[in-house]
Design a protein around this motif. Sequence first.
Motif, PDB file in Angstrom:
ATOM      1  N   TYR A 151      18.919  81.565  40.670  1.00  0.00           N
ATOM      2  CA  TYR A 151      19.586  81.649  39.369  1.00  0.00           C
ATOM      3  C   TYR A 151      19.031  82.814  38.561  1.00  0.00           C
ATOM      4  N   CYS A 194      18.700  72.857  37.030  1.00  0.00           N
ATOM      5  CA  CYS A 194      18.795  73.988  37.957  1.00  0.00           C
ATOM      6  C   CYS A 194      17.959  73.698  39.193  1.00  0.00           C
ATOM      7  N   ALA A 207      26.373  80.247  38.410  1.00  0.00           N
ATOM      8  CA  ALA A 207      25.492  80.079  37.252  1.00  0.00           C
ATOM      9  C   ALA A 207      26.098  79.280  36.108  1.00  0.00           C
ATOM     10  N   ASN A 240      23.481  73.805  39.812  1.00  0.00           N
ATOM     11  CA  ASN A 240      23.028  75.126  40.250  1.00  0.00           C
ATOM     12  C   ASN A 240      22.145  75.136  41.484  1.00  0.00           C
TER      13      ASN A 240
END
Length: 829
Positions: free
Chosen positions: A163, A157, A122, A116
């Motif tokens: 995000y 992430c 996502a 990500n």
Amino acid sequence: MTKLIRCLFFLLFVQPAWAQNQTPDQFLGYRLGSKFAYHHLIVDYFKSIQANNADRMKLIQYGTTYEGRPLMLAFISSPENMAKLETIRTNHLKSIGLLPGKPDAGVPPIVWLSYNVHGNEAVSANTSMKVLYELLNKGNALTQQFLKDIVILVDPCINPDGYERYTQWYNRVQNATPDVTPFALEHDEPWPGGRFNHYLFDLNRDWAWQTQKETQERITLYNQWMPHFHADFHEMGPSRSYYFPPAAKPYNKDVTSWQREFNELIGEYCRKYFDRNHWAYFTRNDYDLFYPSYGDTWPTANGAIGVTYEQGGGGRAGLALERASEHDTLTLDSRIAHHYASTLATLEAVMSRKEKVVSEFIQFHQDAAAAPLGSFKTYVIKTGGQARNARAFGQWLDRQGFSYGVAGKAMSAKGTELTSLNEQTIRIEDNDLVISAYQPKSNLLRILFDPKPALEDSVTYDVTSWGLAYIFGLKAYGLKEKLTPAAVRPAASDNALPESSPYAYLANWSESGDAAFLAELLKEGVLVKTSNTAFEMDKTSYSAGTLIIPKKGNEGIPFDKLVTSLANKHFVRLTPVKTGFVSSGPDFGNDNVVALKAPKVVAVAGDGISATAFGAIWHYFEQQIKYPVTIVNAAKLNTLPWNEIDVLILPDGRYNDIIGEKQLEGIQNWVKNGGKLVAMERATDAFVNKPGFGLTKKFSDKRRDDDTFKKFGEQQREEASDSSPGSMYQITMDRTHPLSFGCGDEYFTIVRDAYERDYLKEGWNVGYLKDDNYKAGFVGSKMAGKLKNTLIIGAQEMGRGQVIYLMDDPIFRAMLEKGKMLFGNVVFR
């Protein structure tokens, strides 16, 4: 007593269940893939799994985002490996020469999995939870073998701010049952989208330049581990299938034969999973290994196997999307399954060649240090008159993990100037920076310094020229002889308070950091003047643009203390002078010496505006010069209180529906009353051939017969012929115009499009391209003609105000130091 016994029996029997790892479904309270998990839940899941697996997992926070969200990395391996994790790290770095000493044991492969980097892609962060669970699932024989053989690093992430921007929006607008209709609201992500970080920078293009907080913090940790393998998980358009290696051409010429071989091997392992499940995929298209600032290419230049995976989907896909072309519905479930499969394929491939993965990595760095490839064995950076730019360059070298020093003594040597490619005898001064190619990271060094990288295929989609001499605006030379640098000496002492207050302080205007100094002076209410022409005093020459900070007019502040303290903060060397009389040029009371005001700056954002172009402006003001900028919605232009605005910046974008006749008239009246309009790239379209604005378009296109009979099968190459994904040009500048002050004798920029603007008939053609301004990078045959004899930077006086036309973004991705200098002129001069 009976109740107590029952309670004890209950605790005895349920305790093992508590100690077991929760599946993502159990932790989230819903089935993974049926909803996008918020970032804090993903972090909490990783923390909960660590609590039960202290012997096989270590979770650290390596930084925070601009919005304060944690950046996390999980280390996962067998208990035996985890018990000696720090020893593995230090032995690994010793084996490649990045730590002194010899390793006392071999190390397993180190694999870093990054999910990500683009916030609205996502699926990746959600996949990371499944990956984590299965890696620590003792019932999964395959993953338990991975843990024995590999140290696995999982970043769930990379871009939490983007995000969360996406998931917060999507979870608010989605239907209770996902609407698969492509034109439904839940498939229409609003501006600016979740792809980018807080300042709307593309973090996947920031690996080499490290302009963003998230990148700097991640690469600090990366350099402490130097993984053998880095996998970067992405999404692309929803109509597409799945991409995995082999990568497309062009490859950078410095990608090794082993890296190319392993690129093929990864494809073999991925195909095994995808063929078994009858999943669609493609290879060898679109995703190349050329520009060294991606999550696959920068690690590759560092000796790792760097790989990109692309799943069809992205922000438009949502939880489920009907695809007419594929006669199916693309779901988050399927996207997770695909990324999970390629994760397993990655680890299987590494495990299958674990010894060679390690040995090739060691050899790569040992060869780089002992016998570096390429013509140049030393790079020399001239620092005279550019001390702070050289200091900023040194900080960048530190972030990259390069070793460097200074010459230590004056000498002469033969060297190739890295923008003109002319070989010449150069005078090296004792404080010039010296970077030896004899170091473990010399391959990355060579690639980033390359003034003219060879391109084996013209179909590429990003910047094709990036030489450090262009980017940093420093005079750089490549030497064929080896020089050993001396240690960097401490910087010169700070400005001291003078015994008696001077008539004025002078400060050069020649480095990008000068704008931050000026900005803070103006914020503090200090009167600052500047000379629009060069002058000389006390046998010292001062260039046009020099800042003059007079005592007169600054009586209401602690003048000497404030000015010297701010100069020291910004590493500015002040020259106190005792008179306003100069030996040559304008005296300080001359009309050519003008006061600089603290402008009220407004920048436009919103629908139709390029998010990244706006983000570069936002970042420039808030992070680089720390000067206030007011952001307004483009749709509100006609409601602005024009009398309160000094500078209006229109970033790249499509303004057809934003600036109509009424708005154009209002803007023009405001400019005539003293406003400064800055129109950038496509924003200039709104003023072409409009009454009162002097901007016109060249009409040089002539239809060619070969355009009429072009072939459908050559469409991609036909498009490339009319493109410049990012090539280096030297702009011819009017050195007498204030917009060019401090930009030096050579101004280079990364050209990405041609706007074909004619020279201004009424106004100043400050920067333009002539016939021979191309320096490096790919430019299509049709595009090349458009980039000749065309205006790039123009200034038009209009009443008491002015319009600045920028057909090039000087602060593109915050990369170009001289571009930052020019933009400071745009704002303050």
